[in-house]
Structures are given as structure tokens and as C-alpha cells.
Design a protein around this motif. Structure first.
Motif, mmCIF file in Angstrom:
data_model
loop_
_atom_site.group_PDB
_atom_site.id
_atom_site.type_symbol
_atom_site.label_atom_id
_atom_site.label_comp_id
_atom_site.label_asym_id
_atom_site.label_seq_id
_atom_site.Cartn_x
_atom_site.Cartn_y
_atom_site.Cartn_z
ATOM 1 N N MET A 45 30.613 -33.672 -5.540
ATOM 2 C CA MET A 45 29.436 -34.488 -5.761
ATOM 3 C C MET A 45 29.434 -35.651 -4.770
ATOM 4 O O MET A 45 30.434 -36.329 -4.587
ATOM 5 N N SER A 46 28.317 -35.871 -4.103
ATOM 6 C CA SER A 46 28.245 -36.939 -3.112
ATOM 7 C C SER A 46 27.948 -38.270 -3.794
ATOM 8 O O SER A 46 27.475 -38.337 -4.918
ATOM 9 N N SER A 47 28.231 -39.334 -3.073
ATOM 10 C CA SER A 47 28.024 -40.672 -3.633
ATOM 11 C C SER A 47 26.636 -41.193 -3.259
ATOM 12 O O SER A 47 25.994 -40.692 -2.332
ATOM 13 N N PRO A 48 26.155 -42.228 -3.966
ATOM 14 C CA PRO A 48 24.842 -42.812 -3.652
ATOM 15 C C PRO A 48 24.801 -43.346 -2.216
ATOM 16 O O PRO A 48 25.811 -43.804 -1.679
ATOM 17 N N GLU A 49 23.622 -43.267 -1.613
ATOM 18 C CA GLU A 49 23.433 -43.732 -0.238
ATOM 19 C C GLU A 49 22.379 -44.836 -0.234
ATOM 20 O O GLU A 49 21.298 -44.678 -0.799
ATOM 21 N N THR A 50 22.705 -45.962 0.401
ATOM 22 C CA THR A 50 21.737 -47.044 0.523
ATOM 23 C C THR A 50 20.763 -46.705 1.641
ATOM 24 O O THR A 50 21.158 -46.545 2.793
ATOM 25 N N LEU A 51 19.483 -46.558 1.275
ATOM 26 C CA LEU A 51 18.448 -46.246 2.262
ATOM 27 C C LEU A 51 17.856 -47.507 2.871
ATOM 28 O O LEU A 51 17.552 -47.541 4.057
ATOM 29 N N LEU A 52 17.659 -48.528 2.033
ATOM 30 C CA LEU A 52 17.076 -49.788 2.491
ATOM 31 C C LEU A 52 17.788 -50.958 1.827
ATOM 32 O O LEU A 52 18.030 -50.936 0.621
ATOM 33 N N ALA A 53 18.091 -51.974 2.615
ATOM 34 C CA ALA A 53 18.635 -53.227 2.097
ATOM 35 C C ALA A 53 17.494 -54.253 2.024
ATOM 36 O O ALA A 53 16.361 -53.976 2.429
ATOM 37 N N GLN A 54 17.802 -55.431 1.538
ATOM 38 C CA GLN A 54 16.786 -56.477 1.351
ATOM 39 C C GLN A 54 16.010 -56.764 2.634
ATOM 40 O O GLN A 54 14.789 -56.811 2.635
ATOM 41 N N LYS A 55 16.717 -56.939 3.747
ATOM 42 C CA LYS A 55 16.040 -57.264 5.014
ATOM 43 C C LYS A 55 15.136 -56.118 5.474
ATOM 44 O O LYS A 55 14.079 -56.344 6.059
ATOM 45 N N ASP A 56 15.543 -54.885 5.197
ATOM 46 C CA ASP A 56 14.725 -53.720 5.556
ATOM 47 C C ASP A 56 13.426 -53.709 4.753
ATOM 48 O O ASP A 56 12.351 -53.459 5.297
ATOM 49 N N ILE A 57 13.540 -53.962 3.454
ATOM 50 C CA ILE A 57 12.364 -53.985 2.580
ATOM 51 C C ILE A 57 11.407 -55.080 3.021
ATOM 52 O O ILE A 57 10.197 -54.854 3.129
ATOM 53 N N ASP A 58 11.933 -56.259 3.326
ATOM 54 C CA ASP A 58 11.078 -57.365 3.774
ATOM 55 C C ASP A 58 10.376 -57.022 5.082
ATOM 56 O O ASP A 58 9.169 -57.254 5.241
ATOM 57 N N ARG A 59 11.096 -56.439 6.015
ATOM 58 C CA ARG A 59 10.524 -56.062 7.315
ATOM 59 C C ARG A 59 9.431 -55.007 7.130
ATOM 60 O O ARG A 59 8.352 -55.087 7.723
ATOM 61 N N ILE A 60 9.684 -54.032 6.275
ATOM 62 C CA ILE A 60 8.714 -52.971 6.013
ATOM 63 C C ILE A 60 7.445 -53.540 5.384
ATOM 64 O O ILE A 60 6.330 -53.185 5.781
ATOM 65 N N LEU A 61 7.594 -54.432 4.411
ATOM 66 C CA LEU A 61 6.413 -55.015 3.761
ATOM 67 C C LEU A 61 5.608 -55.874 4.733
ATOM 68 O O LEU A 61 4.374 -55.879 4.679
ATOM 69 N N THR A 62 6.285 -56.555 5.646
ATOM 70 C CA THR A 62 5.577 -57.322 6.680
ATOM 71 C C THR A 62 4.764 -56.381 7.562
ATOM 72 O O THR A 62 3.590 -56.634 7.852
ATOM 73 N N ARG A 63 5.383 -55.272 7.974
ATOM 74 C CA ARG A 63 4.671 -54.289 8.804
ATOM 75 C C ARG A 63 3.480 -53.710 8.056
ATOM 76 O O ARG A 63 2.378 -53.587 8.600
ATOM 77 N N MET A 64 3.686 -53.355 6.788
ATOM 78 C CA MET A 64 2.599 -52.772 6.000
ATOM 79 C C MET A 64 1.449 -53.759 5.836
ATOM 80 O O MET A 64 0.277 -53.374 5.929
ATOM 81 N N ALA A 65 1.748 -55.038 5.619
ATOM 82 C CA ALA A 65 0.702 -56.059 5.479
ATOM 83 C C ALA A 65 -0.105 -56.168 6.764
ATOM 84 O O ALA A 65 -1.336 -56.230 6.737
ATOM 85 N N HIS A 66 0.589 -56.176 7.902
ATOM 86 C CA HIS A 66 -0.113 -56.230 9.196
ATOM 87 C C HIS A 66 -0.981 -54.985 9.390
ATOM 88 O O HIS A 66 -2.109 -55.076 9.883
ATOM 89 N N GLU A 67 -0.461 -53.833 9.011
ATOM 90 C CA GLU A 67 -1.209 -52.583 9.147
ATOM 91 C C GLU A 67 -2.465 -52.602 8.275
ATOM 92 O O GLU A 67 -3.550 -52.203 8.711
ATOM 93 N N ILE A 68 -2.340 -53.082 7.047
ATOM 94 C CA ILE A 68 -3.491 -53.178 6.139
ATOM 95 C C ILE A 68 -4.560 -54.077 6.733
ATOM 96 O O ILE A 68 -5.742 -53.717 6.785
ATOM 97 N N VAL A 69 -4.160 -55.240 7.214
ATOM 98 C CA VAL A 69 -5.108 -56.194 7.801
ATOM 99 C C VAL A 69 -5.758 -55.606 9.050
ATOM 100 O O VAL A 69 -6.959 -55.760 9.275
ATOM 101 N N GLU A 70 -4.976 -54.894 9.857
ATOM 102 C CA GLU A 70 -5.520 -54.283 11.075
ATOM 103 C C GLU A 70 -6.531 -53.196 10.743
ATOM 104 O O GLU A 70 -7.629 -53.155 11.307
ATOM 105 N N VAL A 71 -6.184 -52.309 9.826
ATOM 106 C CA VAL A 71 -7.082 -51.214 9.460
ATOM 107 C C VAL A 71 -8.379 -51.746 8.853
ATOM 108 O O VAL A 71 -9.469 -51.251 9.149
ATOM 109 N N HIS A 72 -8.269 -52.770 8.033
ATOM 110 C CA HIS A 72 -9.449 -53.317 7.343
ATOM 111 C C HIS A 72 -10.136 -54.425 8.135
ATOM 112 O O HIS A 72 -11.112 -54.994 7.651
ATOM 113 N N LYS A 73 -9.613 -54.721 9.314
ATOM 114 C CA LYS A 73 -10.172 -55.767 10.177
ATOM 115 C C LYS A 73 -10.305 -57.087 9.411
ATOM 116 O O LYS A 73 -11.338 -57.745 9.428
#
Length: 177
Positions: free
Chosen positions: A1-29
Motif C-alpha cells: 500500500m502506498s503512502s499519501p502524496e502531497t499534491l499542493l502545499a499552502q503556497k501552491d494553493i495561494d498561487r493557484i487562486l491568484t492565477r484563477m482570480a486573474h483569469e476570471i477577471v481577464e475572461v470577464h473583462k
């Protein structure tokens, strides 16, 4: 049985949400006529974070709400005969709005279908989009994220656990065997 794998840490989540916010604003002008609705539980926390990031980018507060979908699920009797119903709070008209549903993980698509059904009880938006932190595939319904933080290939037997500081005391995404 394999062990749990960390996909995203706190800084990754923050960076992703910043990118998504910019993308939302860009798409919606901008942020005019936009509203975010978080799906209980962690989608609500993510929607609030996106709202704050859009405020930083555009200098405006967009409407935000929260929706519980438990009684709209097509499988709730398989999960439990006593569903836990959480808060739904939408203090604005959804009629004519550009609504972005926010959730933590997109898997089969059934949660999103239930959220759209629940949202329609509040009115008729012009458009409904989807923002998710993690898309793990394995769709059972033809639903796709418009704004996706991370695509992760998983097996059906694996679990993606999103932990957020507001609910869990820490920010991380873990892939469990």
C-alpha cells in the motif's frame, strides 16, 4: 500500500487562486455583474479567497454566497439516510448574473449538477461557470471546469483530500491511496 502524496502545499494553493482570480477577471473583462457561489463546505472558503483576490485586482467587492447541495444530490440516499444540511446563503438576485460556482474537487460531476439544480431555485442567471481547485477526472456527467487550479490523474480508488485553514487548520491537498 502506498503512502499519501502531497499534491499542493499552502503556497501552491495561494498561487493557484491568484492565477484563477486573474483569469476570471481577464475572461470577464473586469468584475461587473459577477458573483461567486461556494459549494459547502470547502468551496465556500475558496470562493471567499477568490473574492478577496478579485477585490485586490479590481478594487471592487463582488457578490458572494454559499450553497448546500445535499438534498439535491441524486445519490444522497446511498450516502446516508440522514443528510447533514448546511447553510445556503445567497443575499443577492442571481437573475441576469454571471455566476461562478466554486468547489474544491471536480470528480464525477454530480455535485456540480446538484449545485446547478439548487441555484435554479434562486432564479435564472445569464451564465453559470465553474471554478475548482483540483480536477481529478473520472466524469460521469458532461461537466467541465472553466477555471481549474490543477489537473490530477487519479485512480477511481484514490481520494483527493483538500484541507483548508478555515475548516481544517492547514492548507494542503493530499492524494490518498
Amino acid at each position: 500500500m502506498s503512502s499519501p502524496e502531497t499534491l499542493l502545499a499552502q503556497k501552491d494553493i495561494d498561487r493557484i487562486l491568484t492565477r484563477m482570480a486573474h483569469e476570471i477577471v481577464e475572461v470577464h473583462k473586469g468584475a461587473r455583474n459577477l458573483a461567486l457561489i461556494g459549494i459547502q463546505t470547502r468551496g465556500v472558503d475558496l470562493a471567499r479567497r477568490l473574492q478577496a483576490k478579485i477585490r485586490e485586482i479590481e478594487g471592487v467587492d463582488i457578490a458572494s454566497g454559499e450553497i448546500d447541495i445535499n438534498l439535491y444530490r441524486d445519490d444522497w440516499t446511498r450516502i446516508t439516510h440522514h443528510p447533514v444540511v448546511r447553510t445556503t446563503q445567497i443575499d443577492f438576485s442571481v437573475d441576469g448574473r454571471q455566476i461562478i460556482l466554486v468547489d474544491d474537487v471536480l470528480f464525477t460531476g454530480r455535485t456540480i449538477r446538484a449545485a446547478m439544480d439548487a441555484l435554479m431555485d434562486y432564479g435564472r442567471p445569464d451564465r453559470i461557470e465553474l471554478a475548482v481547485l483540483v480536477d481529478r477526472g473520472h466524469r460521469e456527467l458532461p461537466i467541465e471546469g472553466n477555471y481549474v487550479g490543477k489537473f490530477v490523474e487519479t485512480r477511481h480508488t484514490q481520494t483527493v483530500n483538500v484541507r483548508l485553514a478555515e475548516t481544517d487548520g492547514t492548507d494542503e491537498v493530499i492524494l490518498e491511496p
